[in-house]
Design a protein around this motif. Structure first.
Motif, PDB file in Angstrom:
ATOM      1  N   SER A  92       0.835  -1.206   0.000  1.00 46.49           N
ATOM      2  CA  SER A  92       0.000   0.000   0.000  1.00 46.49           C
ATOM      3  C   SER A  92       0.871   1.258   0.000  1.00 46.49           C
ATOM      4  N   ASN A  93       2.027   1.170   0.640  1.00 45.68           N
ATOM      5  CA  ASN A  93       3.004   2.268   0.608  1.00 45.68           C
ATOM      6  C   ASN A  93       3.437   2.516  -0.840  1.00 45.68           C
ATOM      7  N   VAL A  94       3.654   1.440  -1.575  1.00 48.75           N
ATOM      8  CA  VAL A  94       3.997   1.541  -3.004  1.00 48.75           C
ATOM      9  C   VAL A  94       2.898   2.272  -3.764  1.00 48.75           C
ATOM     10  N   ALA A  95       1.647   1.927  -3.486  1.00 50.09           N
ATOM     11  CA  ALA A  95       0.518   2.550  -4.187  1.00 50.09           C
ATOM     12  C   ALA A  95       0.479   4.052  -3.934  1.00 50.09           C
ATOM     13  N   VAL A  96       0.713   4.457  -2.681  1.00 49.21           N
ATOM     14  CA  VAL A  96       0.656   5.884  -2.331  1.00 49.21           C
ATOM     15  C   VAL A  96       1.827   6.643  -2.945  1.00 49.21           C
ATOM     16  N   THR A  97       3.033   6.114  -2.780  1.00 45.68           N
ATOM     17  CA  THR A  97       4.214   6.827  -3.286  1.00 45.68           C
ATOM     18  C   THR A  97       4.178   6.927  -4.810  1.00 45.68           C
ATOM     19  N   ALA A  98       3.719   5.864  -5.481  1.00 44.09           N
ATOM     20  CA  ALA A  98       3.610   5.913  -6.945  1.00 44.09           C
ATOM     21  C   ALA A  98       2.573   6.943  -7.370  1.00 44.09           C
ATOM     22  N   ALA A  99       1.451   7.004  -6.646  1.00 44.00           N
ATOM     23  CA  ALA A  99       0.393   7.958  -6.989  1.00 44.00           C
ATOM     24  C   ALA A  99       0.862   9.400  -6.780  1.00 44.00           C
ATOM     25  N   VAL A 100       1.536   9.647  -5.668  1.00 44.90           N
ATOM     26  CA  VAL A 100       2.022  11.003  -5.374  1.00 44.90           C
ATOM     27  C   VAL A 100       3.073  11.424  -6.395  1.00 44.90           C
ATOM     28  N   ALA A 101       4.017  10.520  -6.695  1.00 44.17           N
ATOM     29  CA  ALA A 101       5.045  10.838  -7.692  1.00 44.17           C
ATOM     30  C   ALA A 101       4.414  11.098  -9.056  1.00 44.17           C
ATOM     31  N   LEU A 247       7.868   0.834 -10.153  1.00 41.10           N
ATOM     32  CA  LEU A 247       6.595   0.400 -10.756  1.00 41.10           C
ATOM     33  C   LEU A 247       6.022   1.486 -11.657  1.00 41.10           C
ATOM     34  N   LEU A 248       6.100   2.723 -11.206  1.00 43.17           N
ATOM     35  CA  LEU A 248       5.592   3.850 -11.989  1.00 43.17           C
ATOM     36  C   LEU A 248       6.362   3.989 -13.299  1.00 43.17           C
ATOM     37  N   SER A 249       7.676   3.836 -13.239  1.00 44.26           N
ATOM     38  CA  SER A 249       8.497   3.979 -14.443  1.00 44.26           C
ATOM     39  C   SER A 249       8.220   2.851 -15.442  1.00 44.26           C
ATOM     40  N   ARG A 250       7.897   1.662 -14.922  1.00 46.17           N
ATOM     41  CA  ARG A 250       7.626   0.530 -15.818  1.00 46.17           C
ATOM     42  C   ARG A 250       6.266   0.645 -16.486  1.00 46.17           C
ATOM     43  N   LEU A 251       5.264   1.097 -15.736  1.00 48.65           N
ATOM     44  CA  LEU A 251       3.907   1.182 -16.281  1.00 48.65           C
ATOM     45  C   LEU A 251       3.648   2.491 -17.019  1.00 48.65           C
ATOM     46  N   GLY A 252       4.364   3.553 -16.636  1.00 50.95           N
ATOM     47  CA  GLY A 252       4.142   4.852 -17.257  1.00 50.95           C
ATOM     48  C   GLY A 252       2.913   5.565 -16.746  1.00 50.95           C
ATOM     49  N   SER A 253       2.265   5.007 -15.736  1.00 55.01           N
ATOM     50  CA  SER A 253       1.076   5.634 -15.171  1.00 55.01           C
ATOM     51  C   SER A 253       0.773   5.002 -13.826  1.00 55.01           C
ATOM     52  N   SER A 254      -0.101   5.657 -13.080  1.00 60.97           N
ATOM     53  CA  SER A 254      -0.575   5.126 -11.803  1.00 60.97           C
ATOM     54  C   SER A 254      -2.092   5.165 -11.824  1.00 60.97           C
ATOM     55  N   SER A 255      -2.700   4.037 -11.489  1.00 55.20           N
ATOM     56  CA  SER A 255      -4.164   3.956 -11.569  1.00 55.20           C
ATOM     57  C   SER A 255      -4.745   3.467 -10.253  1.00 55.20           C
ATOM     58  N   PRO A 256      -5.954   3.884  -9.925  1.00 59.56           N
ATOM     59  CA  PRO A 256      -6.605   3.408  -8.700  1.00 59.56           C
ATOM     60  C   PRO A 256      -6.878   1.914  -8.784  1.00 59.56           C
ATOM     61  N   GLY A 257      -6.551   1.204  -7.706  1.00 60.04           N
ATOM     62  CA  GLY A 257      -6.742  -0.242  -7.703  1.00 60.04           C
ATOM     63  C   GLY A 257      -5.829  -0.959  -8.662  1.00 60.04           C
ATOM     64  N   GLY A 258      -4.610  -0.428  -8.850  1.00 55.88           N
ATOM     65  CA  GLY A 258      -3.669  -1.027  -9.790  1.00 55.88           C
ATOM     66  C   GLY A 258      -2.986  -2.259  -9.234  1.00 55.88           C
ATOM     67  N   THR A 259      -1.730  -2.480  -9.678  1.00 54.86           N
ATOM     68  CA  THR A 259      -1.020  -3.702  -9.300  1.00 54.86           C
ATOM     69  C   THR A 259      -0.416  -3.640  -7.909  1.00 54.86           C
ATOM     70  N   ALA A 260      -0.413  -2.466  -7.277  1.00 56.96           N
ATOM     71  CA  ALA A 260       0.129  -2.357  -5.923  1.00 56.96           C
ATOM     72  C   ALA A 260      -0.957  -2.714  -4.910  1.00 56.96           C
ATOM     73  N   GLY A 261      -0.645  -2.530  -3.625  1.00 52.75           N
ATOM     74  CA  GLY A 261      -1.634  -2.816  -2.597  1.00 52.75           C
ATOM     75  C   GLY A 261      -1.458  -4.192  -1.996  1.00 52.75           C
ATOM     76  N   LEU A 262      -2.539  -4.755  -1.488  1.00 56.08           N
ATOM     77  CA  LEU A 262      -2.465  -6.010  -0.748  1.00 56.08           C
ATOM     78  C   LEU A 262      -2.005  -7.174  -1.609  1.00 56.08           C
ATOM     79  N   SER A 263      -2.417  -7.214  -2.872  1.00 53.79           N
ATOM     80  CA  SER A 263      -2.000  -8.318  -3.741  1.00 53.79           C
ATOM     81  C   SER A 263      -0.488  -8.346  -3.909  1.00 53.79           C
ATOM     82  N   LEU A 264       0.113  -7.169  -4.076  1.00 52.94           N
ATOM     83  CA  LEU A 264       1.565  -7.072  -4.184  1.00 52.94           C
ATOM     84  C   LEU A 264       2.211  -7.500  -2.871  1.00 52.94           C
ATOM     85  N   GLN A 265       1.649  -7.059  -1.755  1.00 55.89           N
ATOM     86  CA  GLN A 265       2.210  -7.381  -0.454  1.00 55.89           C
ATOM     87  C   GLN A 265       2.197  -8.884  -0.192  1.00 55.89           C
TER      88      GLN A 265
END
Length: 338
Positions: A92-101, A247-265
């Protein structure tokens, strides 16, 4: 009366103990991660026989590149779990930092500024987790799971329901290669190697093992347990920020409910536990974690190449994690008896 003993008949003398044990079935027990390596070899061989695409250089590099983000998270989690800690909020930390960046880059802010903010934000989140765990005595699992839920909500607020594209910003990190090796893989290997060196050769690494083995004894021996825990949680936070940028650099975007979050954890926890790091603390191995990461990456790739539904991937991760956890406990019980 003396008794003469006949010499042993040729070919029937018993071999020395050392020579006998070398070829005994139990000899593999002394090989580190023998079971994990055997499973990995079986999966690789089976997939390679079923599809020609699997064993190509391009596909193998693709597998390693895809697990690079997980590897950075798993390195920090291995060190933290060795010290008896746990952080379920890293994904979830990944999701937030990617979204903010992504939000900063999309608004025209310099890349260096966005990178610095993401790393500092990730570190701050990790430190908050460490403060809660250390000073309130709340179980790490409970504290960081609550933090994960909170951070998932923050990520949704940052996205405001929209996908945030960064265009070609940070494209090089996520897509370029050096001598045929993706930059993401280089970063992941450097982080894993650095973590292994810290655990093996530094006082901080030895302190982590001591804290995980028995925190009370570690405190009595003069180790500043509180400071060590804060550094450990801060490190996992910083690595989460780095993983978010990767993750952001690989995908080129950040989306709600993306690949980060609990599934990644869960995938990261599975890799660390599969690799043999103890859930109770006191034992951890970066080599085992790396093998666990590769195994999960190979399984996911095999399911894709063999045309299995993507719904089978979380099933496979959960099944492998359950088997690894049970095997971990059985091994610990067997070691205690001996």
């Amino acid at each position: 009366m003396s008794v003469k003993t006949l010499p042993d008949a040729p070919g029937v003398s018993e071999p020395p103990a050392g020579r006998r044990s070398r070829f005994s079935p139990g000899a593999l027990r002394g090989v580190p991660h023998a079971g994990l390596i055997a499973v990995l070899v079986i999966v690789v061989a089976f997939t390679a026989l079923r599809t020609e695409t699997f064993a190509t250089d391009r596909n193998l590099v693709n597998i390693l590149s895809q697990v690079s983000v997980n590897a950075v998270l798993a390195a920090g989690l291995t060190l933290l779990m060795t010290a008896g800690g746990m952080d379920f909020s890293m994904g979830s930390n990944v999701a937030v930092t990617a979204a903010v960046a992504a939000r900063l880059l999309a608004s025209g802010q310099p890349t260096g500024y966005a990178v610095a903010v993401a790393l500092l934000l990730g570190t701050a989140i990790g430190l908050v987790n460490g403060l809660v765990v250390t000073f309130t005595r709340v179980a790490p699992f409970v504290a960081t799971l609550a933090s994960a839920t909170l951070l998932d909500g923050v990520a949704l607020l940052v996205h405001d329901g929209n996908t945030i594209s960064i265009g070609t910003r940070m494209f090089a990190l996520g897509n370029n290669k050096v001598i045929g090796v993706p930059y993401l893989l280089v970063v992941a290997v450097l982080v894993l190697v650095a973590t292994a060196l810290v655990m093996r050769f530094t006082v901080f690494g030895r302190d982590a093992f001591a804290i995980g083995g028995n925190e009370h004894v570690a405190r009595l021996s003069g180790i500043n347990v509180t400071a060590r825990k804060l550094v450990l949680y801060g490190t996992t936070g910083a690595l989460s920020g780095l993983a978010g940028l990767m993750l952001l650099s690989r995908l080129g975007s950040s989306s709600p409910g993306g690949t980060a979050g609990l599934s990644l954890q869960l995938a990261v926890v599975a890799a660390v536990v599969i690799g043999g790091t103890s859930l109770a603390g006191g034992y951890g191995t970066v080599t085992g974690t790396a093998l666990g990461l590769v195994l999960l990456g190979v399984v996911a790739n095999a399911l894709n190449l063999l045309d299995f539904s993507s719904n089978y991937q979380p099933v496979s991760v959960g099944a492998v994690l359950l088997v690894a956890a049970v095997a971990n406990e059985l091994h610990k019980a067997r070691s205690a008896r001996h």
